[in-house]
Design a protein around this motif. Structure first.
Motif, short mmCIF file in Angstrom:
data_model
loop_
_atom_site.label_atom_id
_atom_site.label_comp_id
_atom_site.label_asym_id
_atom_site.label_seq_id
_atom_site.Cartn_x
_atom_site.Cartn_y
_atom_site.Cartn_z
N LEU A 322 0.82 -1.21 0.00
CA LEU A 322 0.00 0.00 0.00
C LEU A 322 0.85 1.26 0.00
CD1 LEU A 322 -2.93 -0.91 2.42
CD2 LEU A 322 -2.79 -1.13 -0.06
N SER A 323 2.05 1.17 0.58
CA SER A 323 2.91 2.36 0.63
C SER A 323 3.38 2.76 -0.76
CB SER A 323 4.10 2.13 1.55
OG SER A 323 4.89 1.07 1.07
N LYS A 324 3.14 1.92 -1.74
CA LYS A 324 3.51 2.27 -3.12
C LYS A 324 2.32 2.85 -3.88
CE LYS A 324 7.71 0.62 -2.89
NZ LYS A 324 7.72 0.79 -1.40
N SER A 325 1.16 2.92 -3.21
CA SER A 325 -0.03 3.43 -3.89
C SER A 325 -0.20 4.92 -3.60
CB SER A 325 -1.26 2.67 -3.39
OG SER A 325 -2.42 3.42 -3.68
N ASP A 326 -0.34 5.73 -4.66
CA ASP A 326 -0.50 7.17 -4.47
C ASP A 326 -1.82 7.52 -3.80
OD1 ASP A 326 1.92 7.83 -5.57
OD2 ASP A 326 1.12 7.92 -7.62
N ALA A 327 -2.75 6.56 -3.78
CA ALA A 327 -4.08 6.86 -3.27
C ALA A 327 -4.06 7.37 -1.83
CB ALA A 327 -4.96 5.61 -3.35
N TYR A 328 -3.08 6.95 -1.04
CA TYR A 328 -3.10 7.28 0.39
C TYR A 328 -2.24 8.49 0.75
CZ TYR A 328 -5.38 2.84 0.63
OH TYR A 328 -6.26 1.83 0.43
N PHE A 329 -1.61 9.11 -0.22
CA PHE A 329 -0.68 10.17 0.12
C PHE A 329 -1.27 11.54 -0.21
CE2 PHE A 329 1.73 6.36 -0.10
CZ PHE A 329 2.51 6.46 1.04
N THR A 330 -0.96 12.48 0.66
CA THR A 330 -1.40 13.85 0.44
C THR A 330 -0.15 14.72 0.36
OG1 THR A 330 -1.42 14.30 2.79
CG2 THR A 330 -3.47 13.48 1.83
N HIS A 333 2.03 14.48 3.34
CA HIS A 333 2.57 13.19 3.76
C HIS A 333 3.34 12.46 2.68
CE1 HIS A 333 0.89 13.45 7.69
NE2 HIS A 333 -0.25 13.84 7.17
N ASP A 334 3.78 13.21 1.67
CA ASP A 334 4.54 12.59 0.59
C ASP A 334 5.80 11.89 1.08
OD1 ASP A 334 3.15 12.75 -1.62
OD2 ASP A 334 4.12 14.51 -2.46
N GLY A 335 6.35 12.42 2.16
CA GLY A 335 7.63 11.91 2.65
C GLY A 335 7.54 10.54 3.29
N GLN A 336 6.32 10.00 3.41
CA GLN A 336 6.18 8.75 4.16
C GLN A 336 6.31 7.49 3.34
OE1 GLN A 336 2.55 8.91 6.17
NE2 GLN A 336 3.34 10.17 7.82
N LYS A 337 6.57 7.62 2.06
CA LYS A 337 6.68 6.40 1.26
C LYS A 337 7.78 5.52 1.82
CE LYS A 337 4.28 7.66 -2.79
NZ LYS A 337 3.98 7.29 -4.15
N GLU A 338 7.38 4.35 2.27
CA GLU A 338 8.30 3.49 3.01
C GLU A 338 8.84 2.41 2.11
OE1 GLU A 338 9.26 3.55 6.11
OE2 GLU A 338 7.97 5.08 6.98
N TYR A 339 9.95 1.87 2.50
CA TYR A 339 10.51 0.77 1.75
C TYR A 339 9.98 -0.56 2.28
CZ TYR A 339 14.02 -2.60 0.22
OH TYR A 339 14.64 -3.71 -0.26
N ASN A 340 10.02 -0.79 3.58
CA ASN A 340 9.47 -2.00 4.21
C ASN A 340 9.87 -3.29 3.48
OD1 ASN A 340 8.25 -0.51 6.22
ND2 ASN A 340 6.33 -0.30 5.12
N PRO A 341 11.12 -3.71 3.63
CA PRO A 341 11.66 -4.81 2.80
C PRO A 341 10.92 -6.14 2.96
CG PRO A 341 13.17 -4.23 4.59
CD PRO A 341 12.12 -3.16 4.55
N ASN A 342 10.45 -6.47 4.16
CA ASN A 342 9.76 -7.75 4.31
C ASN A 342 8.42 -7.74 3.58
OD1 ASN A 342 11.80 -8.75 5.97
ND2 ASN A 342 10.88 -7.83 7.78
#
Ligand SMILES: *Cc1c(COP(=O)(O)O)cnc(C)c1O
Length: 376
Positions: A322-330, A333-342
Protein backbone atom coordinates in the motif's frame (compact mmCIF):
# COMPACT_ATOMS: atom_id res chain seq x y z
CA UNK A 1 -2.49 -38.65 -15.02
CA UNK A 2 -5.72 -36.91 -14.05
CA UNK A 3 -6.19 -33.57 -15.84
CA UNK A 4 -8.99 -31.18 -14.96
CA UNK A 5 -11.36 -30.11 -17.73
CA UNK A 6 -12.04 -26.69 -16.35
CA UNK A 7 -10.17 -24.15 -14.26
CA UNK A 8 -9.72 -25.08 -10.58
CA UNK A 9 -10.68 -21.85 -8.78
CA UNK A 10 -8.89 -20.34 -5.76
CA UNK A 11 -11.99 -19.87 -3.60
CA UNK A 12 -15.58 -20.97 -3.36
CA UNK A 13 -17.98 -21.22 -0.43
CA UNK A 14 -19.72 -24.18 1.15
CA UNK A 15 -23.49 -23.78 0.85
CA UNK A 16 -25.84 -26.56 1.94
CA UNK A 17 -29.58 -27.10 2.31
CA UNK A 18 -29.38 -25.53 5.79
CA UNK A 19 -28.41 -22.13 4.34
CA UNK A 20 -31.20 -22.38 1.75
CA UNK A 21 -33.77 -23.36 4.40
CA UNK A 22 -32.85 -20.49 6.72
CA UNK A 23 -32.98 -17.91 3.93
CA UNK A 24 -36.34 -19.26 2.78
CA UNK A 25 -37.60 -19.08 6.34
CA UNK A 26 -36.31 -15.50 6.76
CA UNK A 27 -38.15 -14.33 3.65
CA UNK A 28 -41.32 -16.33 4.29
CA UNK A 29 -41.94 -16.11 8.00
CA UNK A 30 -40.19 -13.15 9.58
CA UNK A 31 -41.77 -9.83 8.74
CA UNK A 32 -42.85 -6.54 10.30
CA UNK A 33 -41.97 -6.43 13.99
CA UNK A 34 -40.17 -9.80 13.74
CA UNK A 35 -38.17 -8.93 10.65
CA UNK A 36 -34.86 -8.84 12.57
CA UNK A 37 -35.12 -12.24 14.28
CA UNK A 38 -32.20 -13.83 12.44
CA UNK A 39 -30.03 -10.76 13.01
CA UNK A 40 -30.42 -11.01 16.79
CA UNK A 41 -29.78 -14.76 16.70
CA UNK A 42 -26.75 -14.43 14.42
CA UNK A 43 -25.20 -11.66 16.55
CA UNK A 44 -25.76 -13.71 19.72
CA UNK A 45 -24.14 -16.83 18.25
CA UNK A 46 -21.27 -14.83 16.78
CA UNK A 47 -20.50 -13.37 20.22
CA UNK A 48 -20.40 -16.89 21.65
CA UNK A 49 -18.13 -18.08 18.88
CA UNK A 50 -15.62 -15.20 19.08
CA UNK A 51 -15.79 -15.13 22.88
CA UNK A 52 -16.65 -11.46 23.20
CA UNK A 53 -19.44 -9.51 24.86
CA UNK A 54 -20.97 -7.34 22.12
CA UNK A 55 -21.57 -7.87 18.42
CA UNK A 56 -23.12 -5.66 15.76
CA UNK A 57 -23.81 -6.89 12.24
CA UNK A 58 -22.72 -4.44 9.53
CA UNK A 59 -22.88 -3.78 5.79
CA UNK A 60 -19.26 -4.91 5.35
CA UNK A 61 -15.99 -5.19 7.19
CA UNK A 62 -14.99 -1.90 5.58
CA UNK A 63 -18.06 -0.28 7.20
CA UNK A 64 -17.21 -1.89 10.54
CA UNK A 65 -13.66 -0.48 10.37
CA UNK A 66 -15.07 2.99 9.64
CA UNK A 67 -17.49 2.80 12.57
CA UNK A 68 -14.71 1.53 14.87
CA UNK A 69 -12.31 4.38 14.09
CA UNK A 70 -15.07 6.99 14.38
CA UNK A 71 -16.29 5.52 17.68
CA UNK A 72 -12.70 5.81 18.99
CA UNK A 73 -12.58 9.51 18.06
CA UNK A 74 -9.76 9.00 15.55
CA UNK A 75 -9.68 12.17 13.44
CA UNK A 76 -7.73 14.47 11.10
CA UNK A 77 -4.13 14.89 12.21
CA UNK A 78 -4.01 11.49 13.94
CA UNK A 79 -1.79 8.70 12.71
CA UNK A 80 -2.91 5.08 12.53
CA UNK A 81 -0.46 2.23 12.06
CA UNK A 82 -1.45 -0.35 9.44
CA UNK A 83 0.55 -3.16 7.86
CA UNK A 84 2.08 -2.29 4.51
CA UNK A 85 0.53 -5.40 3.02
CA UNK A 86 -3.22 -5.79 3.53
CA UNK A 87 -6.36 -5.30 1.51
CA UNK A 88 -7.01 -1.58 0.82
CA UNK A 89 -10.00 -1.48 3.21
CA UNK A 90 -7.75 -1.14 6.27
CA UNK A 91 -5.97 2.00 5.06
CA UNK A 92 -9.02 3.47 3.32
CA UNK A 93 -10.98 3.37 6.60
CA UNK A 94 -8.23 5.51 8.15
CA UNK A 95 -8.72 7.99 5.32
CA UNK A 96 -12.52 8.02 5.83
CA UNK A 97 -11.94 9.73 9.19
CA UNK A 98 -9.32 12.05 7.63
CA UNK A 99 -6.48 10.48 9.62
CA UNK A 100 -3.15 9.35 8.13
CA UNK A 101 -2.28 5.68 7.60
CA UNK A 102 1.35 4.92 8.46
CA UNK A 103 2.56 1.80 6.69
CA UNK A 104 4.46 -0.62 8.90
CA UNK A 105 6.59 -3.57 7.84
CA UNK A 106 5.50 -7.14 8.54
CA UNK A 107 7.07 -10.06 10.36
CA UNK A 108 8.39 -12.44 7.68
CA UNK A 109 7.30 -15.43 9.76
CA UNK A 110 3.63 -14.54 10.33
CA UNK A 111 3.35 -12.26 7.24
CA UNK A 112 1.37 -9.90 9.48
CA UNK A 113 2.25 -6.56 11.13
CA UNK A 114 5.31 -6.83 13.38
CA UNK A 115 5.19 -5.61 16.98
CA UNK A 116 8.81 -4.41 16.87
CA UNK A 117 8.17 -2.43 13.71
CA UNK A 118 5.07 -0.85 15.24
CA UNK A 119 7.12 0.58 18.08
CA UNK A 120 9.55 2.27 15.66
CA UNK A 121 6.73 4.27 14.05
CA UNK A 122 5.02 5.62 17.16
CA UNK A 123 4.92 9.44 17.42
CA UNK A 124 2.97 11.91 19.55
CA UNK A 125 0.23 11.79 16.88
CA UNK A 126 -0.22 8.00 16.84
CA UNK A 127 -3.71 7.09 18.06
CA UNK A 128 -4.33 3.53 16.98
CA UNK A 129 -2.91 0.40 15.45
CA UNK A 130 -4.76 -1.97 13.11
CA UNK A 131 -3.36 -5.51 13.10
CA UNK A 132 -4.62 -7.51 10.12
CA UNK A 133 -5.09 -11.30 9.87
CA UNK A 134 -3.82 -11.52 6.29
CA UNK A 135 -5.63 -14.43 4.63
CA UNK A 136 -6.34 -15.90 8.06
CA UNK A 137 -2.73 -15.82 9.32
CA UNK A 138 -2.20 -14.43 12.82
CA UNK A 139 -0.12 -11.46 14.00
CA UNK A 140 1.58 -11.89 17.41
CA UNK A 141 -1.31 -10.28 19.26
CA UNK A 142 0.18 -10.60 22.76
CA UNK A 143 3.22 -8.51 21.81
CA UNK A 144 1.11 -6.05 19.84
CA UNK A 145 -1.29 -5.53 22.76
CA UNK A 146 1.67 -4.96 25.07
CA UNK A 147 3.13 -2.26 22.81
CA UNK A 148 -0.31 -0.68 22.37
CA UNK A 149 -0.92 -0.55 26.14
CA UNK A 150 2.51 0.88 26.80
CA UNK A 151 1.90 3.73 24.36
CA UNK A 152 -1.82 4.21 25.01
CA UNK A 153 -2.94 3.25 21.54
CA UNK A 154 -6.34 1.93 20.53
CA UNK A 155 -6.34 -1.43 18.77
CA UNK A 156 -8.76 -2.12 15.92
CA UNK A 157 -8.28 -5.63 14.58
CA UNK A 158 -9.00 -6.13 10.91
CA UNK A 159 -10.00 -9.76 11.29
CA UNK A 160 -11.94 -9.71 8.00
CA UNK A 161 -10.40 -13.01 6.87
CA UNK A 162 -9.70 -14.33 10.38
CA UNK A 163 -12.85 -16.13 11.54
CA UNK A 164 -11.70 -19.33 13.25
CA UNK A 165 -8.05 -18.33 13.65
CA UNK A 166 -6.83 -18.54 17.26
CA UNK A 167 -3.79 -17.07 18.95
CA UNK A 168 -2.79 -18.28 22.41
CA UNK A 169 -6.31 -19.68 22.91
CA UNK A 170 -8.08 -16.44 22.05
CA UNK A 171 -10.04 -15.91 18.86
CA UNK A 172 -8.92 -13.50 16.16
CA UNK A 173 -10.75 -10.21 16.63
CA UNK A 174 -11.22 -10.55 20.40
CA UNK A 175 -8.03 -8.85 21.61
CA UNK A 176 -8.45 -5.16 20.80
CA UNK A 177 -10.95 -2.36 21.42
CA UNK A 178 -12.82 -3.49 18.32
CA UNK A 179 -12.63 -6.50 16.00
CA UNK A 180 -14.00 -6.32 12.46
CA UNK A 181 -15.02 -9.26 10.25
CA UNK A 182 -16.13 -9.79 6.66
CA UNK A 183 -18.63 -12.23 5.17
CA UNK A 184 -17.80 -11.26 1.60
CA UNK A 185 -18.10 -14.04 -0.98
CA UNK A 186 -14.49 -15.27 -0.93
CA UNK A 187 -14.05 -15.24 2.88
CA UNK A 188 -14.09 -18.31 5.07
CA UNK A 189 -17.81 -18.05 5.86
CA UNK A 190 -20.04 -15.92 3.71
CA UNK A 191 -23.30 -14.03 3.46
CA UNK A 192 -22.22 -12.86 -0.03
CA UNK A 193 -21.39 -9.40 1.43
CA UNK A 194 -21.82 -7.80 4.89
CA UNK A 195 -19.73 -8.00 8.05
CA UNK A 196 -19.56 -7.79 11.86
CA UNK A 197 -18.15 -5.50 14.54
CA UNK A 198 -17.28 -6.91 17.99
CA UNK A 199 -16.07 -5.41 21.25
CA UNK A 200 -15.96 -6.08 24.99
CA UNK A 201 -16.51 -2.43 25.87
CA UNK A 202 -20.13 -1.47 26.55
CA UNK A 203 -19.63 2.27 26.14
CA UNK A 204 -17.82 1.90 22.82
CA UNK A 205 -20.48 -0.54 21.68
CA UNK A 206 -23.24 1.97 22.36
CA UNK A 207 -21.40 4.67 20.43
CA UNK A 208 -20.92 2.25 17.54
CA UNK A 209 -24.64 1.44 17.52
CA UNK A 210 -25.56 5.11 17.18
CA UNK A 211 -23.09 5.59 14.32
CA UNK A 212 -24.42 2.47 12.57
CA UNK A 213 -27.93 3.83 12.10
CA UNK A 214 -27.84 7.61 11.56
CA UNK A 215 -27.39 8.44 15.25
CA UNK A 216 -31.16 8.37 15.70
CA UNK A 217 -32.69 9.69 18.87
CA UNK A 218 -33.74 6.50 20.71
CA UNK A 219 -36.96 8.18 21.89
CA UNK A 220 -38.60 7.28 18.58
CA UNK A 221 -39.06 10.91 17.57
CA UNK A 222 -37.48 10.45 14.14
CA UNK A 223 -34.90 13.07 14.98
CA UNK A 224 -31.18 12.47 14.88
CA UNK A 225 -28.71 13.62 17.53
CA UNK A 226 -25.61 13.73 15.33
CA UNK A 227 -24.57 12.73 11.84
CA UNK A 228 -24.20 8.94 11.57
CA UNK A 229 -24.00 6.33 8.84
CA UNK A 230 -26.25 3.55 7.56
CA UNK A 231 -24.31 0.30 7.85
CA UNK A 232 -26.90 -2.38 8.72
CA UNK A 233 -27.25 -6.00 7.67
CA UNK A 234 -30.62 -7.39 6.49
CA UNK A 235 -32.36 -10.37 8.10
CA UNK A 236 -31.98 -12.47 4.93
CA UNK A 237 -28.19 -12.18 5.09
CA UNK A 238 -28.20 -12.97 8.81
CA UNK A 239 -30.17 -16.17 8.09
CA UNK A 240 -27.43 -17.23 5.71
CA UNK A 241 -24.82 -16.23 8.28
CA UNK A 242 -26.46 -18.19 11.10
CA UNK A 243 -26.46 -21.36 8.99
CA UNK A 244 -22.80 -20.84 8.10
CA UNK A 245 -21.91 -20.22 11.73
CA UNK A 246 -23.67 -23.42 12.84
CA UNK A 247 -21.38 -25.22 10.37
CA UNK A 248 -18.23 -23.21 11.11
CA UNK A 249 -16.19 -26.06 12.63
CA UNK A 250 -16.84 -28.16 9.56
CA UNK A 251 -16.02 -25.24 7.23
CA UNK A 252 -12.76 -24.34 9.01
CA UNK A 253 -11.92 -28.04 9.38
CA UNK A 254 -12.11 -28.55 5.63
CA UNK A 255 -9.84 -25.52 5.01
CA UNK A 256 -7.30 -26.82 7.49
CA UNK A 257 -7.40 -30.25 5.87
CA UNK A 258 -6.58 -28.66 2.50
CA UNK A 259 -3.61 -26.84 4.04
CA UNK A 260 -2.40 -30.12 5.57
CA UNK A 261 -2.39 -31.78 2.14
CA UNK A 262 -0.30 -28.95 0.69
CA UNK A 263 2.02 -29.05 3.72
CA UNK A 264 2.53 -32.79 3.42
CA UNK A 265 3.40 -32.69 -0.26
CA UNK A 266 5.38 -29.46 -0.43
CA UNK A 267 7.67 -29.99 2.53
CA UNK A 268 11.16 -30.76 1.41
CA UNK A 269 10.96 -28.03 -1.22
CA UNK A 270 12.80 -25.58 0.98
CA UNK A 271 12.29 -22.40 -1.04
CA UNK A 272 8.56 -22.59 -0.54
CA UNK A 273 6.94 -21.67 2.78
CA UNK A 274 3.31 -22.24 3.62
CA UNK A 275 1.13 -20.48 6.23
CA UNK A 276 2.91 -20.30 9.56
CA UNK A 277 1.45 -21.97 12.62
CA UNK A 278 2.79 -23.28 15.92
CA UNK A 279 1.40 -24.40 19.27
CA UNK A 280 0.29 -20.81 20.08
CA UNK A 281 -1.25 -19.98 16.77
CA UNK A 282 -3.72 -21.99 14.75
CA UNK A 283 -4.73 -20.45 11.43
CA UNK A 284 -8.11 -20.93 9.77
CA UNK A 285 -6.32 -21.65 6.46
CA UNK A 286 -8.78 -19.47 4.61
CA UNK A 287 -6.20 -19.54 1.82
CA UNK A 288 -3.36 -22.00 1.62
CA UNK A 289 -0.61 -19.75 0.36
CA UNK A 290 3.01 -20.17 -0.53
CA UNK A 291 5.74 -17.56 -0.51
CA UNK A 292 8.55 -18.52 -2.85
CA UNK A 293 12.17 -17.53 -2.35
CA UNK A 294 13.28 -15.60 -5.45
CA UNK A 295 16.95 -16.05 -4.54
CA UNK A 296 16.75 -19.81 -5.03
CA UNK A 297 13.88 -20.49 -7.33
CA UNK A 298 14.38 -20.55 -11.09
CA UNK A 299 10.96 -19.23 -12.02
CA UNK A 300 9.39 -15.86 -11.15
CA UNK A 301 6.14 -15.66 -9.22
CA UNK A 302 4.20 -14.37 -12.19
CA UNK A 303 5.64 -16.94 -14.60
CA UNK A 304 4.80 -19.68 -12.13
CA UNK A 305 1.21 -18.40 -11.96
CA UNK A 306 1.06 -18.39 -15.77
CA UNK A 307 2.35 -21.97 -15.97
CA UNK A 308 -0.24 -23.04 -13.41
CA UNK A 309 -3.03 -21.27 -15.29
CA UNK A 310 -2.08 -23.10 -18.49
CA UNK A 311 -2.67 -26.29 -16.53
CA UNK A 312 -6.11 -25.13 -15.35
CA UNK A 313 -4.94 -24.09 -11.88
CA UNK A 314 -6.10 -20.63 -10.88
CA UNK A 315 -4.09 -18.70 -8.26
CA UNK A 316 -4.07 -15.22 -6.73
CA UNK A 317 -1.15 -12.91 -6.03
CA UNK A 318 -1.02 -10.87 -2.81
CA UNK A 319 -2.08 -7.21 -2.88
CA UNK A 320 0.74 -4.82 -3.85
CA UNK A 321 2.34 -2.82 -1.03
CA UNK A 322 0.00 0.00 0.00
CA UNK A 323 2.91 2.36 0.63
CA UNK A 324 3.51 2.27 -3.12
CA UNK A 325 -0.03 3.43 -3.89
CA UNK A 326 -0.50 7.17 -4.47
CA UNK A 327 -4.08 6.86 -3.27
CA UNK A 328 -3.10 7.28 0.39
CA UNK A 329 -0.68 10.17 0.12
CA UNK A 330 -1.40 13.85 0.44
CA UNK A 331 0.81 16.89 -0.03
CA UNK A 332 1.73 16.88 3.65
CA UNK A 333 2.57 13.19 3.76
CA UNK A 334 4.54 12.59 0.59
CA UNK A 335 7.63 11.91 2.65
CA UNK A 336 6.18 8.75 4.16
CA UNK A 337 6.68 6.40 1.26
CA UNK A 338 8.30 3.49 3.01
CA UNK A 339 10.51 0.77 1.75
CA UNK A 340 9.47 -2.00 4.21
CA UNK A 341 11.66 -4.81 2.80
CA UNK A 342 9.76 -7.75 4.31
CA UNK A 343 6.43 -6.49 3.02
CA UNK A 344 7.95 -5.99 -0.43
CA UNK A 345 9.45 -9.46 -0.60
CA UNK A 346 6.28 -11.16 0.60
CA UNK A 347 3.90 -9.14 -1.58
CA UNK A 348 5.96 -9.92 -4.66
CA UNK A 349 6.38 -13.64 -4.00
CA UNK A 350 3.09 -14.69 -2.47
CA UNK A 351 0.73 -17.08 -4.28
CA UNK A 352 -2.67 -18.15 -2.97
CA UNK A 353 -3.26 -21.72 -4.05
CA UNK A 354 -6.71 -23.13 -4.79
CA UNK A 355 -8.42 -23.46 -1.38
CA UNK A 356 -12.14 -23.62 -2.16
CA UNK A 357 -14.44 -25.85 -0.13
CA UNK A 358 -15.38 -28.03 -3.04
CA UNK A 359 -11.86 -28.98 -4.11
CA UNK A 360 -11.73 -32.73 -4.63
CA UNK A 361 -8.93 -34.97 -3.43
CA UNK A 362 -8.12 -35.67 -7.08
CA UNK A 363 -7.78 -31.97 -7.84
CA UNK A 364 -5.61 -31.39 -4.78
CA UNK A 365 -3.21 -34.18 -5.67
CA UNK A 366 -3.09 -32.90 -9.25
CA UNK A 367 -2.15 -29.41 -7.98
CA UNK A 368 0.69 -30.70 -5.77
CA UNK A 369 1.98 -32.87 -8.62
CA UNK A 370 2.11 -29.88 -10.98
CA UNK A 371 3.69 -27.68 -8.29
CA UNK A 372 6.36 -30.23 -7.49
CA UNK A 373 7.26 -30.60 -11.15
CA UNK A 374 7.40 -26.82 -11.71
CA UNK A 375 9.34 -26.08 -8.51
CA UNK A 376 12.02 -28.70 -9.11
C1 LIG B 1 -11.92 -8.79 2.78
C2 LIG B 1 -11.11 -7.89 3.60
C3 LIG B 1 -11.61 -6.63 3.98
C4 LIG B 1 -12.90 -6.06 3.47
O1 LIG B 1 -14.05 -6.74 3.77
P1 LIG B 1 -15.42 -6.23 3.16
O2 LIG B 1 -16.47 -6.97 3.91
O3 LIG B 1 -15.39 -6.57 1.70
O4 LIG B 1 -15.50 -4.77 3.37
C5 LIG B 1 -10.84 -5.87 4.81
N1 LIG B 1 -9.64 -6.27 5.23
C6 LIG B 1 -9.11 -7.46 4.89
C7 LIG B 1 -7.78 -7.85 5.40
C8 LIG B 1 -9.83 -8.31 4.04
O5 LIG B 1 -9.31 -9.49 3.69
Amino acid sequence: MYTPEKMILTAGPSITQLEIDYVNDAVTNWRNSNRNWYIKKFEEKFAEYIWCAYTMSTSSCTGALHVALTALWVKAGDEVLVPDITRWATASAVRYVWATPIFVDVDPKTRCISADEIEKHITSRTRAVMPVYNYGNAPEMDKIMEVARKHNLFVVEDAAPGIGTTYKWKKAGSFGDFGCFSFQWAKIMTTWEWGMLVTNNKELFERAQFLWDHWRNPDGSFRILEVGYKYKMPNIAAALGLAQLERIDEIVGRKRAILEVYKTWLTGIDWVTLNYQDEDCKVNARMSSIVIDPKIIKISRDDLRKELKERNIDTRPFFPQLSKSDAYFTKEHDGQKEYNPNAKLIAENWINLPSGHNLTQEELLYIVDVLRSLLK
